[in-house]
Scaffold this active site. Structure first.
Site, PDB file in Angstrom:
ATOM      1  N   GLU A  40       0.824  -1.214   0.000  1.00  0.00           N
ATOM      2  CA  GLU A  40       0.000   0.000   0.000  1.00  0.00           C
ATOM      3  C   GLU A  40       0.856   1.262   0.000  1.00  0.00           C
ATOM      4  O   GLU A  40       0.520   2.251  -0.642  1.00  0.00           O
ATOM      5  CB  GLU A  40      -0.958   0.007   1.200  1.00  0.00           C
ATOM      6  CG  GLU A  40      -2.076  -1.022   1.099  1.00  0.00           C
ATOM      7  CD  GLU A  40      -2.996  -0.799  -0.104  1.00  0.00           C
ATOM      8  OE1 GLU A  40      -3.038   0.325  -0.633  1.00  0.00           O
ATOM      9  OE2 GLU A  40      -3.661  -1.755  -0.527  1.00  0.00           O
ATOM     10  N   LEU A  83      11.739   4.166  -7.789  1.00  0.00           N
ATOM     11  CA  LEU A  83      10.297   4.190  -7.520  1.00  0.00           C
ATOM     12  C   LEU A  83       9.790   5.612  -7.234  1.00  0.00           C
ATOM     13  O   LEU A  83       8.597   5.879  -7.372  1.00  0.00           O
ATOM     14  CB  LEU A  83       9.991   3.270  -6.329  1.00  0.00           C
ATOM     15  CG  LEU A  83       8.599   2.688  -6.174  1.00  0.00           C
ATOM     16  CD1 LEU A  83       8.092   2.048  -7.462  1.00  0.00           C
ATOM     17  CD2 LEU A  83       8.574   1.668  -5.048  1.00  0.00           C
ATOM     18  N   TYR A 123      -6.845   5.755   4.391  1.00  0.00           N
ATOM     19  CA  TYR A 123      -6.964   4.732   3.347  1.00  0.00           C
ATOM     20  C   TYR A 123      -6.054   3.536   3.640  1.00  0.00           C
ATOM     21  O   TYR A 123      -6.495   2.386   3.633  1.00  0.00           O
ATOM     22  CB  TYR A 123      -6.627   5.300   1.960  1.00  0.00           C
ATOM     23  CG  TYR A 123      -6.435   4.168   0.987  1.00  0.00           C
ATOM     24  CD1 TYR A 123      -7.530   3.477   0.486  1.00  0.00           C
ATOM     25  CD2 TYR A 123      -5.153   3.724   0.647  1.00  0.00           C
ATOM     26  CE1 TYR A 123      -7.360   2.380  -0.348  1.00  0.00           C
ATOM     27  CE2 TYR A 123      -4.978   2.626  -0.183  1.00  0.00           C
ATOM     28  CZ  TYR A 123      -6.081   1.965  -0.673  1.00  0.00           C
ATOM     29  OH  TYR A 123      -5.913   0.874  -1.475  1.00  0.00           O
ATOM     30  N   ASP A 141      -9.643   5.136  -1.535  1.00  0.00           N
ATOM     31  CA  ASP A 141      -8.607   5.964  -2.152  1.00  0.00           C
ATOM     32  C   ASP A 141      -9.254   6.798  -3.262  1.00  0.00           C
ATOM     33  O   ASP A 141     -10.484   6.818  -3.412  1.00  0.00           O
ATOM     34  CB  ASP A 141      -7.478   5.082  -2.698  1.00  0.00           C
ATOM     35  CG  ASP A 141      -7.959   4.136  -3.791  1.00  0.00           C
ATOM     36  OD1 ASP A 141      -9.176   4.103  -4.076  1.00  0.00           O
ATOM     37  OD2 ASP A 141      -7.113   3.437  -4.370  1.00  0.00           O
ATOM     38  N   GLU A 178     -12.052  -4.865  -2.281  1.00  0.00           N
ATOM     39  CA  GLU A 178     -11.093  -5.122  -3.372  1.00  0.00           C
ATOM     40  C   GLU A 178     -11.742  -4.943  -4.733  1.00  0.00           C
ATOM     41  O   GLU A 178     -11.123  -4.437  -5.668  1.00  0.00           O
ATOM     42  CB  GLU A 178     -10.525  -6.546  -3.251  1.00  0.00           C
ATOM     43  CG  GLU A 178      -9.116  -6.557  -2.750  1.00  0.00           C
ATOM     44  CD  GLU A 178      -8.456  -7.925  -2.798  1.00  0.00           C
ATOM     45  OE1 GLU A 178      -9.164  -8.942  -2.850  1.00  0.00           O
ATOM     46  OE2 GLU A 178      -7.219  -7.956  -2.762  1.00  0.00           O
ATOM     47  N   CYS A 188     -13.185   2.168 -14.201  1.00  0.00           N
ATOM     48  CA  CYS A 188     -13.696   3.524 -13.942  1.00  0.00           C
ATOM     49  C   CYS A 188     -12.503   4.444 -13.668  1.00  0.00           C
ATOM     50  O   CYS A 188     -12.353   5.029 -12.606  1.00  0.00           O
ATOM     51  CB  CYS A 188     -14.660   3.506 -12.758  1.00  0.00           C
ATOM     52  SG  CYS A 188     -15.622   5.018 -12.625  1.00  0.00           S
TER      53      CYS A 188
END
Ligand code: SF4
Length: 354
Positions: A40, A83, A123, A141, A178, A188
């Site tokens: 996450e 990253l 979140y 989120d 999920e 979406c």
């Protein structure tokens, strides 16, 4: 399994769709609290496909919080190299140290205790509780918030979280969570793929053709930066600097750089400007191709010049590192590109700049 949103939307089609399209992401296959936490944090600001190799490498290097807590900051930052948004790596490192020191090495399942940890917001705390501890917790989120806004009506993320909390079933609530996250990530999206959406026949935004209006993304333009980069070489070593404190690139290494014009300075201009600050004679070696990178809200263009110098000299936050050891250091992404261009191709270009 049948729930409804706002008294009108059935999610049964969503479950069938999710069962058929669910991506086999590595953190989903063995969702321990530590693996969910790491995934996450990595997924903040970064898409899943890009996170996967970093996640797998991270788990090899730091398979549990104890290993991560015991690692040096340089090792942690190096593992994160490429990253971006390195404050996330530092936050993970700090989280591991806190839970080893205060939670017997175990990640807590309490919302308050989770949010008290660095880098964890509502979140991420909800995601850890839902996916690792299988609690009835909402993890809303930007993706889920966008889905709810389009399905029902425009609302804040907090309001969307409240709706999601109501719709989560008693049985396997993490599956609902999920599925909504997956729908927001794959279908979406900012530009929605409504023809592939399992909820298309119930979506209010689609019915009124207001998908874009209902979801107005705040696009913040990036600020451009232009920098001359000086690669000083002396006696088999190169000068690098390491940012410290709370700066954006804290913990990362870079070559000395200087703000310049959008075209970059001619190498001779750069050397003439630097010479009075350096007690040893400078000599031009080569110019490298310009490169660019983006970080936070900036887009930087770098103009690297390789400069020879007779003796190493003192420089703020600077260190002279043997050239063969440079690749062991964690560099910011733009300067990593400069380093690789120098070491692997060494293609002097733009002779006019010399
Ligand atoms: S129909 Fe389109 S706008 Fe509505 S939820 Fe599905 S993808 Fe989103």
């Amino acid at each position: 399994m049948e729930q409804s949103l706002d008294g009108g939307v059935s999610l049964s089609a969503l479950f069938s769709w999710f069962a058929a399209t669910r991506r086999p992401l590595p953190w989903r296959e063995e969702p321990t609290a530590y693996r969910v936490l790491v995934s996450e944090i990595m997924l903040q600001q970064t898409q899943a496909a890009r996170v996967i190799p970093f996640f797998c490498r991270w788990m090899d290097l730091f398979p549990n919080p104890h290993c991560l807590a015991a690692a040096s900051e340089d090792t942690v930052i190096k593992a994160w190299e490429g990253l971006g948004y390195y404050s996330r790596a530092r936050a993970l490192h700090r989280i591991a140290q806190i839970i080893v020191a205060h939670h017997e090495g175990r990640i807590p399942n309490d919302q308050k205790a989770l949010i008290a940890l660095p880098g964890i917001g509502p979140y991420t705390a909800g995601a850890i509780r839902a996916f690792a501890f299988h609690e009835r917790a909402a993890a809303v989120d930007a993706n889920v918030s966008r889905v709810i806004t389009r399905l029902i009506h425009p609302m804040t993320r907090e309001a969307a979280a409240s709706i999601v909390e109501q719709l989560l079933p008693q049985e396997q609530p993490w599956t609902t969570m999920e599925a909504l996250i997956e729908l927001g990530a794959l279908v979406c999206k900012t530009t929605p793929l409504c023809s592939s959406c399992p909820l298309a026949d119930q979506c209010r935004a689609l019915a009124s053709k207001t998908q874009e209006i209902r979801y107005a993304k705040n696009v913040i333009p990036k600020t451009s930066l232009w920098r001359d980069v000086a690669i000083f070489l002396s006696q088999g070593t190169a000068l690098v600097t390491r940012r410290s404190g709370k700066q954006v690139m804290s913990g990362l290494y870079e070559f000395p750089y200087f703000d310049t014009t959008p075209q970059g300075s001619a190498a001779s201009t750069l050397i003439n400007a630097l010479q009075p600050r350096i007690p040893s004679q400078l000599s031009f070696i080569a110019s490298l191709c310009e490169t660019s990178h983006s970080f936070t809200r900036f887009h930087a263009t770098l103009y690297p010049t390789i400069i020879g110098v007779e003796e190493p000299f003192a420089w703020p936050d600077g260190k002279w590192i043997p050239i063969e050891m440079l690749r062991d250091l964690p560099f910011s992404s733009g300067h990593k590109r400069v380093l690789e261009a120098w070491l692997t191709t060494f293609l002097p270009c733009n002779a006019l700049r010399a």
